[in-house]
Scaffold this active site. Structure first.
Site, mmCIF file in Angstrom:
data_model
loop_
_atom_site.group_PDB
_atom_site.id
_atom_site.type_symbol
_atom_site.label_atom_id
_atom_site.label_comp_id
_atom_site.label_asym_id
_atom_site.label_seq_id
_atom_site.Cartn_x
_atom_site.Cartn_y
_atom_site.Cartn_z
ATOM 1 N N LYS A 184 -15.665 -9.537 7.510
ATOM 2 C CA LYS A 184 -14.619 -10.383 6.942
ATOM 3 C C LYS A 184 -15.204 -11.684 6.382
ATOM 4 O O LYS A 184 -14.640 -12.277 5.467
ATOM 5 C CB LYS A 184 -13.557 -10.701 7.997
ATOM 6 C CG LYS A 184 -12.750 -9.491 8.454
ATOM 7 C CD LYS A 184 -11.646 -9.105 7.492
ATOM 8 C CE LYS A 184 -10.872 -7.896 7.979
ATOM 9 N NZ LYS A 184 -10.040 -7.277 6.928
ATOM 10 N N GLU A 215 2.151 1.733 -3.371
ATOM 11 C CA GLU A 215 1.072 2.217 -4.242
ATOM 12 C C GLU A 215 0.853 3.712 -4.038
ATOM 13 O O GLU A 215 0.717 4.481 -4.998
ATOM 14 C CB GLU A 215 -0.224 1.446 -3.939
ATOM 15 C CG GLU A 215 -1.363 1.814 -4.886
ATOM 16 C CD GLU A 215 -2.692 1.156 -4.504
ATOM 17 O OE1 GLU A 215 -2.707 0.319 -3.576
ATOM 18 O OE2 GLU A 215 -3.708 1.494 -5.149
ATOM 19 N N GLU A 261 -13.905 -11.670 -6.134
ATOM 20 C CA GLU A 261 -12.640 -11.005 -6.507
ATOM 21 C C GLU A 261 -11.481 -11.534 -5.689
ATOM 22 O O GLU A 261 -10.326 -11.272 -6.012
ATOM 23 C CB GLU A 261 -12.749 -9.489 -6.287
ATOM 24 C CG GLU A 261 -13.823 -8.799 -7.113
ATOM 25 C CD GLU A 261 -15.198 -8.944 -6.482
ATOM 26 O OE1 GLU A 261 -15.284 -9.145 -5.255
ATOM 27 O OE2 GLU A 261 -16.196 -8.895 -7.226
ATOM 28 N N GLU A 300 -16.355 -10.722 3.107
ATOM 29 C CA GLU A 300 -15.181 -10.469 2.282
ATOM 30 C C GLU A 300 -14.585 -11.781 1.775
ATOM 31 O O GLU A 300 -14.236 -11.908 0.601
ATOM 32 C CB GLU A 300 -14.138 -9.699 3.102
ATOM 33 C CG GLU A 300 -12.921 -9.266 2.291
ATOM 34 C CD GLU A 300 -11.805 -8.722 3.175
ATOM 35 O OE1 GLU A 300 -11.676 -9.183 4.328
ATOM 36 O OE2 GLU A 300 -11.057 -7.850 2.719
ATOM 37 N N CYS A 306 -10.693 -1.928 14.339
ATOM 38 C CA CYS A 306 -11.019 -3.355 14.455
ATOM 39 C C CYS A 306 -11.138 -3.801 15.906
ATOM 40 O O CYS A 306 -11.830 -4.768 16.222
ATOM 41 C CB CYS A 306 -9.946 -4.189 13.798
ATOM 42 S SG CYS A 306 -9.539 -3.607 12.167
ATOM 43 N N SER A 312 -7.318 2.002 -2.545
ATOM 44 C CA SER A 312 -6.112 1.205 -2.793
ATOM 45 C C SER A 312 -6.533 -0.155 -3.337
ATOM 46 O O SER A 312 -7.571 -0.695 -2.938
ATOM 47 C CB SER A 312 -5.352 1.034 -1.485
ATOM 48 O OG SER A 312 -4.480 -0.069 -1.595
ATOM 49 N N GLU A 365 0.828 -1.199 0.000
ATOM 50 C CA GLU A 365 0.000 0.000 0.000
ATOM 51 C C GLU A 365 0.870 1.259 0.000
ATOM 52 O O GLU A 365 0.586 2.238 -0.690
ATOM 53 C CB GLU A 365 -0.918 -0.001 1.240
ATOM 54 C CG GLU A 365 -2.205 0.753 1.043
ATOM 55 C CD GLU A 365 -3.224 0.440 2.145
ATOM 56 O OE1 GLU A 365 -4.206 -0.249 1.855
ATOM 57 O OE2 GLU A 365 -3.005 0.859 3.305
ATOM 58 N N CYS A 367 -8.192 -1.893 3.869
ATOM 59 C CA CYS A 367 -8.123 -3.025 4.808
ATOM 60 C C CYS A 367 -9.478 -3.398 5.360
ATOM 61 O O CYS A 367 -9.712 -4.520 5.770
ATOM 62 C CB CYS A 367 -7.251 -2.688 6.009
ATOM 63 S SG CYS A 367 -5.724 -1.932 5.576
#
Lengths: 575, 164, 658
Positions: free
Chosen positions: A357, A281, A365, A360, A502, A318, A278, A298
């Protein structure tokens, strides 16, 4: 100062204080259900009623300010009878299935029923009848268990400002639900699970992956490994009556080994890896005139939010996968190759403080060769249940350390679990990458703490890099509006959907102790301070993986395995 | 789709939410599903809040009404004059419950708190017509009248169709 | 002169842009405008129908009259006038409020008294017009009363028992003037109060006058109206709101609607005065959407007030601004509760909020807000105009002025009655109401709607005032006054109100949402017969419920968030207080003495009367009636579900109920 009497005790209170708080200040407990600290009282549940001399009825202590000379009784027969009746009324419209309920022994209604000695059903009658909504990948909604306290509605609307659920219908048919009572999967919900944390009963809960994990553990042909998110080690002790803010990393590793996981890895390793990717990037975008500001990616709740609400801004996100997905991807590529394992045999379990999560890990993807990077996600709470079932006496466990190479991490990775942490970690490495020097001040106080939008400017090689940290999805609106109107001055923005990060994720232990966030955060900062290495680029295993496998950050291979793409979910939901 | 209604109101002003929903219902007879999302966008609040409001108030309907709406007054004065029996008789005659619409979409029975015609209790109101001091025995006759009217209308429609 | 706007002032005409302070004073007092006095005086006489050349036909056109066919009558009159070639003027008035005798048509010939004709049907029109307009005689058959002196044919309206003990302040214009004409309202003395308040009084003195008058909120609670104005007036805020609660949702109450439909200007005038007293520059009338006629008339009223510069900027050149809008409610009884009403205007679910903060401090959009109901506002102009001394001379020590009730149910004369406070319940029922029809016995009167209670004969000498009604277990409420006779079952009435409350509960607080549901279930079990599937569990629940009924009621009253919940147990509690034996008969004997609770009834066929036509067995949905054709039928009790269809069907009255 106001002087009043509560249960004949002289109490000094400040102007504007509620009776509830004044009582608390002298050690008098008044039960509450709908009350939420720092939010305007709704006065819905009436369980906190007290007797105030001179008032006709009983007074809700959470919503009534103290006044001079007031005389309050919080424990008179009339009050007790009223409270008991209210609990009885709630219980009569609630399923009688405590024994098989996921919130058994951690349920506020159950507690009240015990406190007021409910021993029989006195007001038997019709119970509301609603189907369970299991449509979403992360959460379940069981409106039959809902006592309509409204805490989830307020969390979703006033704190998170997502507005996925609200009160609908009225009277006895009142229900907290989505528009047209459709599934959460097609609603505006981002599955952050903050509602679960405030739900007094099991009306809102995570969708369990325990079964999948158990059968993987039982499967001799599977190489079942596990990874732990930074925030879990700082909170799971609470489930074992350890003081808030106890670091139990070592016991956690031992416990997971005893559960039968072949290897126990640390998501922190991937956090360091994330920073490399990251950070690179970001530097690339700044240098090459890419889309700025860049957002962190994240937090899957945040990703889902932007996909649903502002797909026009997806370019700002990102492309890095989130740390546990990176860990999974590395496990099924680099690690598999290194250990001579068939990637398909590896079953990756993530222990996460998070509910999204789960969603996710199901994303198309995040799949490689028809394999999900991560196969199952357990929340902190689900892990506790597995431990209990396996007879693991957590408090007596010896400490152990993570397996390598995906177990090594720096202090920068540990603070991923708190709001501002990803930003701090990224800046430490970006500074080094751009200047060749190490950032000296490793504690960026501007972006720590529990403020909604935090910002900081850091001078790197003569350029001011402006960054912002959005703490809780409810605060993201302004920042996004700024970008859309072309007024945003930031280069890099961290967004965490859960207030506090988190550490306060929707998968964490459930209790209503307000100091929990700051206490848990302290653990993470301590890990960082005591770490041998505090910058991600100092992680030896990470260096090694670039040498052996990826080449360099943002290389073609790194893009293939560690980066992802996004979907315009606004369009998707319309259909 | 509802631009003709939206143009009367300023955007992002929640205080007009109920008025906008009323206008939409006036036009369509109910609140279609897509209206909820369009209103949410226009008023600038989550869909769920619009849905919450739409399901809170008696006036709003999320399904279309029948051609003839029978409103049975359940005010106190009507109640003591046995409006419950009138309702039961209507329900039996049309084989639906209050709040429902017949399968042929011809009749909907609704109950209202008080029509305010207490002096001629018990009262029912069909479309805009009042029927005061009504008895159970009159119900079948009244329903038949509306059924016949519908038949006539259908017949006319058929004639018109065949003429075309 | 076409309207009062034609009055010539020294510096031009009165318009909203160039308001004249003394506009209202000039309207009715021609002497103030030398040179135009004759014109003004004549205009006033015409507006009061004292001067006219053509006969005038007044038709009462409020919802209640329309329900009894006023519209068809109007059409018929127009048709008949054409046929008979009579030139007459038709005036649509509001309702006089005497439901039993509706619809009304008044006829006034030039120079003669205005005669009221009642219970007119389409068939009567021909004769009515012929005898009154052509023969110029009173049509005795339908003559009801006269506004003139009593003569051998008709009595003066105020000597008719229904009106005799009434004192009409709020309703003074209802049914008399055309509610859609601001000029008629002004000619009838309207806006004099406003004129006085703006020209001669400060907000403080207006508050004081209304406080001294002792006007208390007519919506239920009875909080002194001007106290709220004062509280809001003392708040430092640029923006303040005044709201009129016209969301009359009480089943069995239609007082507010009648003011809205029959004299809307009186409401608006009261609101402007109140707004002046509290310093509000914006106002809303929150009106039930189910009152389309009222809303239409209010819209016309507001438009005319704007045109006359009585609403808007710099009203009557006083520097005071007040803008008034209508908000349509969408059907939620709980919106009668102030905080819920505010939420509704803000476009939210109408759910109440805890107080404090009180709306007078922080209400609509967190600004100081005062909410009063229609009847309260309708009293204001008279108080200002005639003074607090006059007003406070009416009524009792603690309750001043008058109260409007919607008298209905098992009563001879039903309709709207406005009585001075302090009159006894018995006087309302028996003197004004004329007692119970069909020779039945009086049983109870239900006052205050779902929040009120049922009062028996023993307390009929209770005076109508806020405190006395509370002591006997009812409350003033909004003004529902439903009379019940021996055929009414008090358990059934309690069930009815609880059902209503359950339907209307917003669902926010536990005691109301869950508690009233359980209360309803307990009462429902009382009206049920032995459970068919037996096992005794039902019976156990039934007794358990009764055991805890009063306790549950107390907790609901003690802990509910808003007035709706707090008063929800009242119908049951007052029932238990006054009609305990009737409850006990239901509980122990499974018997409904009034013969209302269906499941507790037994239907029998008298074999002597039955001719075996078979109609009853055809109608019976559960095949509980057997018998051969042309032979007496009989009912199998175990099968009977007490639906009563056979009873209704039988043409021989052979079926009896116990």
């Amino acid at each position: 100062m106001i002087e009043l009497k509560i249960n004949n005790i002289n109490v000094k209170a400040e102007e504007g204080m509620t009776i509830l708080d004044a009582a608390k200040s002298v050690g008098i407990h008044v039960p509450t259900l709908c009350h939420m600290k720092d939010l305007f009282p709704t006065g819905a549940c009436r369980i906190c009623v007290v007797e105030v001399e001179g008032m006709r009825g009983l007074t809700p202590s959470c919503a009534y300010p103290v006044s001079d000379g007031m005389k309050v009784q919080t424990n008179s027969p009339r009050v007790r009878q009223a409270r008991k009746t209210i609990v009885e009324l709630l219980v009569e419209n609630h399923p009688d299935d405590c024994l098989i309920c996921v919130r058994n022994k951690n349920c506020e209604l159950q507690d009240l029923s015990e406190q007021y000695s409910l021993r029989e059903h006195r007001f038997v009658g019709e119970k509301k009848d609603h189907a369970i909504d299991i449509s979403s990948a992360s959460m379940e909604r069981d409106p039959a268990k809902c006592i309509l306290c409204g805490r989830c509605v307020r969390t979703c609307n006033e704190i998170q400002k997502v507005g996925a659920i609200d009160f609908t219908n009225r009277g006895f048919s009142s229900n907290v639900t989505t528009p047209f009572n459709k599934g959460l999967n097609v609603s505006d919900c981002i599955l952050c699970g903050q509602c679960i944390l405030v739900c007094p009963t099991a009306a809102l809960r995570e969708k369990s992956h325990s079964k999948e994990v158990i059968s993987a553990l039982n499967d001799k042909n599977k190489f079942t490994v596990v990874q732990i998110a930074p925030a879990v080690r700082a909170s799971i002790g609470e489930e074992y009556n350890l003081p808030l803010g106890t670091n139990v990393t070592g016991q956690l590793v031992t416990g997971l080994r005893r559960l039968g996981f072949k290897k126990v890895f640390d998501t922190n390793f991937a956090a360091d890896l994330t920073i490399m990717e990251e950070g690179t990037e970001l530097i690339g975008r700044i240098k090459n005139g890419g889309k700025l500001p860049m957002f962190t990616s994240c937090c899957p709740g945040w990703v889902k939010y932007i996909e649903q609400n502002r797909p026009q801004l997806l370019d700002h996100l990102s492309t890095c996968k989130s740390p546990h997905e990176m860990e999974g991807a590395v496990l099924k590529s680099y690690y598999a190759k290194k250990m001579g394992l068939t990637p398909a045999d590896i079953f990756v379990v993530s222990i996460m403080p998070c509910t999204v999560k789960k969603f996710e890990s199901d994303r198309a993807e995040l799949m490689n060769d028809k394999m999900q990077d991560v196969d199952a996600v357990l929340t902190t709470r689900e892990l506790v249940r597995l431990f209990k079932m396996a007879g693991i006496d957590f408090n007596d466990l010896p400490e152990d350390s993570f397996d390598n190479p995906l177990g090594e991490s720096t202090g920068a990775a540990a603070i991923f679990g708190t709001s501002g942490g990803v930003m701090e970690a990224a800046l430490r490495t970006a500074y080094f990458k751009l200047t060749g020097n190490e950032l000296e001040n490793l504690q960026l106080n501007d972006i720590r703490g529990n403020v909604g939008v935090k910002e900081s400017t850091i001078n790197i090689n003569g350029t001011d890099i402006k960054v912002a940290v959005v703490n809780g999805i409810g605060n993201v609106g302004i920042v996004l509006d700024q970008i859309e109107s072309g007024k945003s001055e930031y280069h890099f923005i961290e967004v965490m959907a859960c207030p506090g990060g988190c550490i306060n994720g929707g998968g964490q232990p459930i209790h209503q102790k307000s100091e929990k966030v700051m206490k848990r955060v302290k653990v993470l900062y301590e890990i960082d301070e005591n770490a041998k290495n505090r910058r991600s680029h100092e992680n030896e295993s990470v260096k090694k993986i670039y040498n052996e496998f990826f080449g360099e950050p943002n290389s073609y291979k790194a893009h293939d395995i560690l980066h992802t793409t996004y979907v315009n979910r606004k369009e998707l939901l319309k259909k | 789709m509802h631009d003709n209604i939206f143009e009367k109101y300023p955007k992002n002003d929640r205080s007009n939410l109920i008025a906008i929903l009323q206008d939409i219902q006036d036009e369509f007879g109910y609140l279609p599903e897509n209206a909820i999302s369009e209103v949410s966008e226009f008023v600038g609040i989550p869909q769920c809040s619009v849905y919450g409001v739409a399901t809170f108030y008696n006036q709003f309907r999320l399904i279309p009404l029948g051609k003839n709406v029978i409103r049975v007054c359940r005010g106190t004065a009507c109640h003591v004059k046995n409006s419950a029996n009138i309702l039961t008789a209507l329900e039996a005659e049309l084989e639906i419950k209050a709040g429902e619409t017949t399968r042929d979409k011809l009749f909907t029975i609704e109950t209202v708190a008080c029509i305010g015609a207490c002096s001629i209790a018990p009262v029912i109101n069909i479309n805009d017509e009042y029927y005061g001091r009504i008895t159970v025995k009159e119900i079948p006759k009244i329903i038949k009248k509306y059924k016949n009217e519908m038949k006539k209308e259908n017949a006319f429609e058929k004639i018109e169709e065949s003429a075309e | 002169m076409k309207s009062f706007l034609d009055i010539k002032f020294k510096d031009g005409l009165h318009t909203p842009e160039s308001p004249k302070e003394e506009f209202i004073a000039h309207c009715t007092d021609g002497a103030l405008t030398p040179g135009q006095e004759n014109e003004i005086n004549e205009f006033n006489k015409r507006l009061k129908y004292e001067l006219h050349e053509k006969p005038i036909i007044f038709i009462g056109m409020d919802t209640s009259s329309l329900a009894s066919g006023a519209n068809k009558i109007k059409e018929e009159i127009i048709k008949e006038l054409e046929i008979q070639k009579i030139d007459a003027q038709i005036v649509e008035t509001g309702g006089i409020g005497f439901g039993t005798f509706e619809p009304f048509v008044d006829i006034k010939l030039p120079g003669k008294d205005r005669i009221i004709y009642s219970q007119i049907s389409v068939k009567d029109i021909h004769e009515l017009l012929k005898s009154t307009l052509i023969k110029k005689e009173i049509y005795v058959k339908k003559a009801f009363a006269t506004y003139g002196e009593t003569n051998e044919v008709v009595t003066n309206i105020n000597e008719i028992p229904f009106f005799k003990e009434q004192l009409r302040i709020v309703l003074e214009n209802c049914g008399i003037i055309n509610p859609e004409s601001i000029d008629e309202y002004i000619a009838a003395g309207g806006f004099k109060g406003l004129d006085k308040a703006l020209r001669l009084m400060t907000p403080e003195t207006v508050v004081k006058e209304v406080l001294d008058a002792g006007l208390r909120g007519r919506g239920g609670g009875g909080f002194p109206a001007a106290k709220k104005w004062e509280l809001a007036y003392n708040q430092k805020s640029e923006i303040k709101y005044l709201i009129c609660n016209a969301d009359e949702g009480d089943p069995g109450a239609f007082m507010d609607r009648s003011v809205l439909e029959s004299d809307p200007f009186k409401l608006v005038e009261g609101m402007i005065i109140a707004a002046y007293a509290m310093g509000a520059s914006y106002g809303y009338i929150y009106c039930r959407a189910e009152y389309p006629l009222a809303i239409a008339r209010l819209q016309k009223t507001i438009k005319q007030c704007n045109d006359y510069g009585l609403l808007g900027k710099n009203i009557l050149n006083s520097g005071f601004n007040f803008e008034l809008k209508i908000k349509k409610g969408a059907g939620a009884f709980v919106c009668g509760e102030e905080t819920a009403l505010i939420a509704s205007i803000e476009g939210k679910r109408g759910m109440p909020k805890p107080r404090p903060p009180y709306p007078s401090i922080s209400g609509l959009w967190a600004k100081p807000t005062v909410i009063n109901n229609v009847e309260t506002f309708a009293n204001v102009s008279a108080i200002i105009n005639r003074g607090s001394k006059w007003y406070s001379s009416i009524g009792t020590e603690t309750s001043k002025g008058t109260k409007v009730f919607a008298l209905s149910g098992k009563i001879e004369n039903s309709g709207l009655v406005e009585v001075p406070m302090g009159i006894t319940l018995g006087e309302v029922v028996f003197n004004i109401g004329g007692g119970i029809p069909d020779g039945k016995k009086f049983k109870a009167v239900q006052i205050g709607g779902p929040s009120g209670g049922c009062l028996p004969k023993s307390v009929m000498d209770t005076p109508v005032d806020y405190e006395s009604l509370k002591t006997v277990g009812a409350m003033m409420g909004s003004g529902g006054f439903v009379v019940m006779d021996e055929d009414t079952c008090m358990v059934d009435v309690a069930k009815y109100f609880l059902t209503f409350i359950q339907n209307e509960s917003c669902g926010k607080c536990v005691p109301c949402r869950e508690g009233t549901k359980r209360m309803l279930e307990i009462i429902e079990r009382l009206t049920r017969n032995y459970s068919k599937n037996g096992e005794g569990k039902d019976d156990l629940l039934r007794f358990k419920g009764v055991l805890y009924l009063e306790r549950l009621g107390n907790v609901i009253r003690d802990t509910s968030l808003c007035g709706l919940g707090q008063s929800a147990p009242n119908p049951v509690m007052s029932g238990l207080r006054y009609f305990r034996t009737e409850y006990e008969e239901h509980i122990y004997d499974r018997n409904c003495p009034a013969g209302v609770c269906k499941e507790l009834l037994t239907y029998k066929i008298d074999p002597e009367l039955c001719n075996g036509c078979g109609l009853c067995s055809m109608k019976c949905g559960v095949n509980a009636i057997l018998g051969e054709k042309k032979h007496a039928h009989y009912i199998i009790e175990d099968k009977c579900i007490k639906c009563g269809m056979c009873y209704e069907a039988c043409r021989k009255n052979a079926i009896s109920v116990n």
